[in-house]
Design an enzyme around this catalytic site. Structure first.
Site, PDB file in Angstrom:
ATOM      1  N   ASP A   1      38.309  33.799  32.409  1.00  0.00           N
ATOM      2  CA  ASP A   1      39.502  34.199  31.663  1.00  0.00           C
ATOM      3  C   ASP A   1      40.675  33.255  31.914  1.00  0.00           C
ATOM      4  O   ASP A   1      41.699  33.355  31.232  1.00  0.00           O
ATOM      5  CB  ASP A   1      39.929  35.626  32.052  1.00  0.00           C
ATOM      6  CG  ASP A   1      38.983  36.686  31.511  1.00  0.00           C
ATOM      7  OD1 ASP A   1      38.436  36.460  30.420  1.00  0.00           O
ATOM      8  OD2 ASP A   1      38.791  37.712  32.180  1.00  0.00           O
TER       9      ASP A   1
ATOM     10  N   ASP B   1      40.492  39.288  34.181  1.00  0.00           N
ATOM     11  CA  ASP B   1      40.134  39.474  35.582  1.00  0.00           C
ATOM     12  C   ASP B   1      39.092  38.479  36.070  1.00  0.00           C
ATOM     13  O   ASP B   1      38.892  38.328  37.272  1.00  0.00           O
ATOM     14  CB  ASP B   1      39.623  40.899  35.835  1.00  0.00           C
ATOM     15  CG  ASP B   1      38.456  41.270  34.913  1.00  0.00           C
ATOM     16  OD1 ASP B   1      37.941  40.372  34.212  1.00  0.00           O
ATOM     17  OD2 ASP B   1      38.067  42.452  34.895  1.00  0.00           O
TER      18      ASP B   1
ATOM     19  N   ASP C   1      41.820  43.772  28.208  1.00  0.00           N
ATOM     20  CA  ASP C   1      40.435  44.083  28.538  1.00  0.00           C
ATOM     21  C   ASP C   1      40.223  45.593  28.445  1.00  0.00           C
ATOM     22  O   ASP C   1      41.185  46.368  28.393  1.00  0.00           O
ATOM     23  CB  ASP C   1      40.106  43.634  29.967  1.00  0.00           C
ATOM     24  CG  ASP C   1      40.004  42.123  30.069  1.00  0.00           C
ATOM     25  OD1 ASP C   1      39.718  41.495  29.047  1.00  0.00           O
ATOM     26  OD2 ASP C   1      40.209  41.592  31.172  1.00  0.00           O
TER      27      ASP C   1
END
Length: 1029
Positions: free
Chosen positions: A761, A757, A449
């Site tokens: 996901d 997070d 990310d």
């Protein structure tokens, strides 16, 4: 007293009965009360006046039965609260909405618990929290008792070879005492007993310590921070510190920390699969207000009132009966167990041959004792002599099996995993699944990310545009239309999951809570626009909310202004997506203009310009209707999404983390590809990726390196596989796009690590070979789906995990090389000596000592080597690459050949070469063999590098174990003559033993100069065989 009890009974209310009961009743008074209630109920029900012919008795509140439980604080002890623990627990578990409403609902429960639903509990002093914990319990559950040390001792005795050795030791002890008396006859059997117990004890201590370490890590992983409001201030507390009466904030991905009641919220969907097994989400609202500990928030947000904690919850009762499995077997352990089994079978074959040869030589009279006398003479030897001889032979054969089976391999994996887990915890990485430690060492691709991982997650609004006009920071906002400012303030204040707390003691101090993005926007609105969030909430009534998630990338709220009952819709989200919903915009004078042609193009250029400066661009939009139309209870009706008016654009700066560029470069040098997957637009993504070193100069214009999620999603399966390895940045991606990328990479043979997070996901984290969740911003759903939790949300920590993963694999290889060298040497020496001379040079006790050195102490020394920078200059280890590399075979064969040659020379010619007795020669062989293993431990520290002493001073444990082994060996040889069957050695003989062992260092140095092919040796042999065919 009867009057008091009668009053309490007649005015019974399920939620406030305790208010009518005196708190100072004595035990005898309570018994009388219970008896009176029972008699009163039976008389009232059976009374003729309460029945009419042909009619069924209608239930009345005064006839309700009161469940009286001894463990209820209301009845068993003084309680400062108006409701008991069991009543609260039953209230939620029974899901009886009617009873809850009749009793006054959540408001009444909160009142009894002394909770204000807006400001929470008021712990003016610690005694308030303590009194709640005493009355209702703590938010912990009783864990099953951990395995004790004795259970690991028992496990050691379950080993078949250990059992056979103990049996042989018992026979040897019995016959020795019978033949020589207890004073001199216990040595042979007793020494084997002591050696076996020592091996078991050391292994048990090691396993017990690792078990305790895993338990501690389990406790740390369960310590979840929870958002609560106390004294009107939103704050985070540990889940273990939650008390009954707390008001808890819930958002997507949170775990419900305790049982409780819904207070307020919007679109709150709960995943109760952990409790019920049902995959369908349950909507929680005022009509279904019951929330259960252990379940997860799937969508929406809300507030709950905690009613039961710990063992009073269903989750607590369930978890108290479940023990954490600390015997998880990793893939590497499974491979090593197979290797151990194969080597063990070879050892059994060798031991069986030795047994057969020795028995034949014994019964043919070809074996001799220490004095040179035949051990067996037909017709002369007694049955005791025969049994003693056979027992000694069996013990020797069994001991060869003990040495041959590399039982230390699984122990070495456990030790190195436990050690690496402990060190990784200090390096801000918490391992949830053991297999991830070793798998991370093989990772070829990391999909990361952006926000909070590559960047600092410390966001600040640095740019504000009203229409096409840039509003500089610090500018007097009086020149901006008050109408537009009011709309922006309302959109910020009511379309948020964050909150603002202003200290009563300080005039200008504010505390902002929520996600980093929400906090940045709230801070900007309060400090720059003068927003009063409480005033905005008082002025409007929230009708409907669409919560933000990573798929929609926006959030919306429907409002009614109380003053004129006008209906407003506010949206906030990704700039280009929000802009697409707008047909007009306000300028700084409050004039609404059409958003067409040049004006739209200009705004798109502003968004691109902010993104190119690494800013996250957020837009605010507003829709207005003069009269609110009710939705007829249709909660699924979507908010207005077109024809909106753009209020403004803001740019949020989130700087890159210091050192992230170095960490990215380290991964790339290690042969690991880094791919950034972000929800930001393509311009922001390119800017950040370039700043972090993921994109190299010139890659920004490469269409293969940068792609948007929708484009990747719409490619054909074959096209995706062709492009996926070239992609460096995926912008505007959804969680599904991330999952799709992981699947494609795995199909191409990559070992994939993924950071995540959010709740969405979870599929990608589970699909990846290694799932890495974020400890600060990560939701509980994401953490539970991951293998490792990055506690500081820092990409540099991901690099540290990669380094440790490689270290685990390398340490196992080091120990494997060391142990197989001992195995090969011991097997060959004993087999050749047994076949040729009829005796083995190493006794059972001596071989057990060698086993202890290489299995436990060797594993502890080599498994705790720390990672080096050299590990990050090697390519990743493939999934199917052999554990024993060509370099390891080279080192192993060289050292084993040297040891076998020297020790067999001593076996057959040592007495004449050294001029010593047979007993002393055997001691020299034993001593030289042990010292060879000690010196070879240094060689095992490096598989390919010639300098084996580099970094030695940093591994004090290794130095301590080697020093301890040498000291114990001196004690074994010089002071334990009867126990170890040794003779004292002169300084000269000690010098010869040390010289023989020390020669392994130059041999190791020379051997490592010999190049080896990259292709595994067995693959080369197979190819050569196929060519011949």
């Amino acid at each position: 007293m009867h009057e008091i009890l009668d009053t309490a009974f007649l005015s019974y209310d399920p939620l406030d009965v305790s208010l009518r009961v005196p708190v100072n009743l004595r035990l005898i008074a309570k018994r009388w009360r219970r008896a009176y209630l029972a008699i009163y109920c039976s008389r009232a029900i059976s009374s003729p006046r309460s029945r009419k012919a042909g009619k069924v008795l209608s239930p009345r509140r005064s006839f309700a039965a009161i469940p009286i439980r001894e463990d209820d604080p209301v009845l068993s002890s003084e309680s400062p609260y108006g409701i008991g623990r069991s009543q609260l627990a039953d209230l939620v578990k029974s899901k009886d909405l009617k009873a809850l409403k009749d009793g006054g609902g959540a408001v009444k429960v909160a009142s009894l618990l002394g909770t204000d639903l807006e400001s929470g509990i008021t712990p003016a002093n610690p005694e308030d929290v303590l009194s709640r914990q005493e009355a209702f319990g703590r938010n912990t559950y009783e864990r099953p008792r951990a395995r004790g040390f004795f259970s690991f001792i028992v496990d050691g005795f379950k080993d078949l070879t250990i059992v056979i050795l103990l049996f042989c030791a018992a026979l040897s002890l019995g016959f020795g005492i019978k033949q020589n008396g207890i004073k001199d006859g216990w040595y042979d059997g007793g020494s084997i007993f002591v050696a076996v117990f020592l091996v078991i004890a050391v292994s048990a201590v090691s396993n017990f310590r690792q078990s305790r370490q895993f338990e501690k890590l389990s406790e740390v992983s369960g310590n979840i921070p929870v958002d609560v409001v106390r004294e009107g201030r939103r704050q985070k507390v540990s889940i273990f510190e939650i008390v009954v009466g707390d008001v808890v904030f819930l958002k997507i991905g949170d775990q419900i920390p305790a049982d409780g009641l819904f207070i307020d919220g919007h679109s709150l969907q709960i995943d109760e699969s952990s409790m019920t097994g049902e995959s369908d989400h349950v909507e929680v609202n005022s009509m279904h207000p019951f929330l259960f500990s252990g379940t997860k928030v799937a969508d929406g947000y809300g507030k709950m009132l905690v009613t039961s904690v710990g063992m009073s919850t269903t989750w607590g009762e369930m978890m108290s009966s479940i023990s954490r499995d600390t015997n998880e077997q990793t893939p590497l352990q499974a491979r090593l167990n197979n290797l151990t089994s194969s080597i063990g079978k070879l050892g059994l074959a060798v031991a069986f041959l030795v047994l057969v040869v020795l028995l034949i030589r014994f019964f043919t009279g070809n074996t001799y004792d220490e004095n040179g006398n035949r051990e067996f003479t037909s017709g002369v030897s007694t049955s005791n002599d025969i049994i003693n001889g056979v027992v000694g032979i069996v013990a020797a054969a069994v001991t060869i099996v003990v040495v041959a089976i590399p039982e230390g391999l699984p122990l070495a994996v456990t030790l190195t995993l436990a050690y690496s887990m402990k060190r990784m915890m200090k390096d801000q990485a918490m391992v949830r699944k053991l297999s991830a430690c070793e798998t991370m060492g093989s990772a070829t691709t990391i999909c990361t990310d952006k926000t909070g991982t590559l960047t600092m997650n410390q966001m600040t609004v640095t740019s504000f545009h009203l229409g096409n006009e840039s509003i500089s920071e610090g500018r007097n906002h009086s020149s901006i239309s008050s109408y537009v400012l009011d709309l922006i303030r309302t959109g910020v204040a009511l379309n948020t999951t964050g909150s603002v707390y202003k200290s009563s003691s300080a005039a200008s101090d504010y505390e902002f809570s929520g996600s980093p993005t929400e906090k940045a926007i709230l801070c900007w609105a309060v400090t720059q626009l003068g927003m009063d969030i409480d005033e905005e909430k008082r002025s409007y009534e929230i009708v409907q909310v669409e919560a933000f998630n990573s798929s929609k990338k926006r959030s919306g709220v429907s409002l009614i202004k109380k003053a004129d009952r006008t209906h407003h819709v506010h949206w906030k989200g990704a700039a280009e997506m929000t802009l697409a919903m707008c047909s007009s915009f306000y300028d700084s004078n409050g004039i609404e203009k059409e958003l067409i042609g040049y004006e739209r193009t200009k705004l798109e250029q502003i968004i691109e310009s902010m993104a190119a400066r690494s800013l996250r661009c957020i837009a605010f939009a507003h829709g207005h209707e003069s009269e609110f139309q009710p939705k007829d209870g249709n909660a699924e009706e979507r908010l207005k999404e077109d024809g909106l008016t753009l209020l403004g654009l803001i740019g949020i700066k989130d700087p890159c983390r210091p050192g992230v560029k170095t960490a990215v470069q380290a991964c790339q040098d290690a042969g690991v590809s880094i791919k950034m997957v972000t929800g930001d637009n393509v311009f922001t993504a390119k800017a950040i990726a370039t700043e972090c070193g993921i994109l190299k100069p010139g890659d920004e214009t490469n269409d293969c390196a940068v792609i948007e999620g929708s484009e990747f999603r719409n490619l054909s399966p074959q096209a995706r596989l062709e492009r996926v390895e070239k992609i460096r940045v995926m912008a505007r991606s959804s969680p599904f796009d991330k999952l799709l990328m992981v699947q494609c990479l795995k199909q191409m043979g990559h070992v994939v690590a993924v950071t995540g997070d959010g709740t969405n996901d979870a599929p990608a984290l589970k699909e990846a070979d290694i799932g890495l969740s974020m400890g600060i911003q990560g939701t509980e759903v994401a953490k539970e789906s991951s293998d490792i939790v990055i506690l500081d949300d820092n990409f540099a920590t991901v690099t540290t995990v990669l380094r440790w993963g490689r270290c685990v694999y390398t340490n196992i290889q080091k120990f494997l090389q060391f142990q197989l060298t001992v195995n090969v040497a011991a097997l060959v020496i004993n087999f050749v000596a047994a076949v040729s001379s009829g005796s083995v040079p190493l006794t059972a006790v001596q071989l057990l000592w060698v086993n202890l050195i290489m299995d436990t102490l060797g594993a502890l020394a080599l498994a705790t080597e720390r990672p080096t920078e050299e590990l990050m200059r090697k390519p990743p280890v493939g999934r199917t690459e052999p554990l024993i590399t060509n370099a390891m075979w080279r080192n192993l064969v060289a050292q084993a050949t040297y040891q076998v040659a020297v020790l067999l020379t001593l076996q057959f010619a040592g007495e004449s070469i050294l001029g010593v007795s047979q007993a002393t020669n055997r001691t020299v062989i034993f001593n030289a063999f042990v010292l060879c293993q000690v010196f070879n431990e240094f060689n095992a520290r490096e598989i390919e590098r010639r300098n084996v002493f580099e970094g030695l001073h940093r591994n004090r444990l290794f130095v301590g174990i080697v020093a301890g082994t040498v000291v114990l060996q001196v004690v074994m040889v010089e002071f334990l003559k009867r126990f170890a069957n040794t003779e004292r050695l002169s300084w000269g003989l000690w010098g010869i033993c040390v010289a023989i062992a020390a020669a392994s260092w130059p041999i190791g140095w020379v051997v490592k100069c010999v190049p080896v092919p990259a292709t595994p040796i067995f693959t080369l042999l197979r190819l050569k065989f196929l060519r011949r065919k």
